[in-house]
Design a protein around this motif. Structure first.
Motif, short mmCIF file in Angstrom:
data_model
loop_
_atom_site.label_atom_id
_atom_site.label_comp_id
_atom_site.label_asym_id
_atom_site.label_seq_id
_atom_site.Cartn_x
_atom_site.Cartn_y
_atom_site.Cartn_z
N VAL A 197 0.86 -1.18 0.00
CA VAL A 197 0.00 0.00 0.00
C VAL A 197 0.90 1.23 0.00
CG1 VAL A 197 -1.78 1.25 1.28
CG2 VAL A 197 -1.76 -1.26 1.29
N TRP A 198 0.59 2.19 -0.87
CA TRP A 198 1.44 3.38 -1.04
C TRP A 198 0.57 4.63 -1.03
CZ3 TRP A 198 6.61 2.40 -1.34
CH2 TRP A 198 6.96 1.08 -1.59
N GLY A 199 0.87 5.57 -0.14
CA GLY A 199 0.20 6.87 -0.16
C GLY A 199 0.85 7.76 -1.20
N LYS A 200 0.03 8.56 -1.89
CA LYS A 200 0.54 9.51 -2.88
C LYS A 200 -0.08 10.88 -2.65
CE LYS A 200 1.35 6.12 -6.52
NZ LYS A 200 0.99 5.72 -7.89
N ASP A 201 0.71 11.91 -2.92
CA ASP A 201 0.19 13.27 -2.77
C ASP A 201 -0.59 13.67 -4.03
OD1 ASP A 201 2.07 14.03 -4.71
OD2 ASP A 201 3.39 15.02 -3.26
N ASP A 202 -1.01 14.93 -4.09
CA ASP A 202 -1.85 15.37 -5.21
C ASP A 202 -1.11 15.41 -6.55
OD1 ASP A 202 -0.32 17.53 -4.43
OD2 ASP A 202 -1.93 18.99 -4.56
N THR A 203 0.23 15.29 -6.53
CA THR A 203 0.98 15.24 -7.79
C THR A 203 1.40 13.82 -8.15
OG1 THR A 203 3.14 15.60 -6.74
CG2 THR A 203 1.89 17.58 -7.41
N GLY A 204 0.98 12.84 -7.31
CA GLY A 204 1.32 11.45 -7.58
C GLY A 204 2.64 10.98 -6.99
N GLN A 205 3.28 11.83 -6.17
CA GLN A 205 4.54 11.46 -5.54
C GLN A 205 4.28 10.56 -4.34
OE1 GLN A 205 7.65 12.38 -6.85
NE2 GLN A 205 6.23 12.96 -8.48
N LEU A 206 5.10 9.51 -4.22
CA LEU A 206 4.97 8.59 -3.09
C LEU A 206 5.25 9.29 -1.77
CD1 LEU A 206 6.77 5.44 -4.52
CD2 LEU A 206 4.32 5.84 -4.35
N GLN A 207 4.50 8.92 -0.75
CA GLN A 207 4.66 9.47 0.59
C GLN A 207 5.12 8.35 1.51
OE1 GLN A 207 4.25 12.89 1.15
NE2 GLN A 207 4.24 12.68 -1.05
#
Length: 114
Positions: free
Chosen positions: A94-104
């Protein structure tokens, strides 16, 4: 059947913006012959627990499935139930991404952590 959970994921706003806007789930079937299934349940954790994602997924032999889910919420939790002949060979991350699609990195959960 096997059961995996992210546990609660806190995603409170920082400077008015949440770190994670979208949650990407990767499901890999490492079995070369057999198929498997994954039942995905996503929950909003507020003053109550509310189911907001129900996604039954079939995974063919050697297949990788990617799903993106809305995550612009204060707190969430995802549960995964695997089944079928390949259930022991299914790997989930599971990967969180910000509004630009960058991994968090703060919202990354891999197999060993589920």
């Amino acid at each position: 059947m096997s059961f995996f959970s992210t546990g609660p994921i806190e995603n409170n706003p920082v400077g008015g913006v949440r770190t994670t806007q979208q949650l990407t789930v990767k499901i890999e079937n490492r079995d070369l012959v057999n198929s498997g299934t994954v039942q995905v349940h996503g929950y909003v954790l507020d003053t109550t627990v509310t189911l907001y994602v129900v996604d039954p997924i079939s995974v063919s032999p050697s297949e990788v499935v990617t799903r993106n889910y809305y995550a612009n919420l204060d707190a969430i939790k995802f549960d995964f139930t695997t089944g079928g002949p390949a259930e022991d060979q299914i790997v989930i991350s599971v990967w969180g991404k910000d509004d630009t699609g960058q991994l968090q990195a703060a919202h990354r959960v891999v197999r060993e952590e589920l």
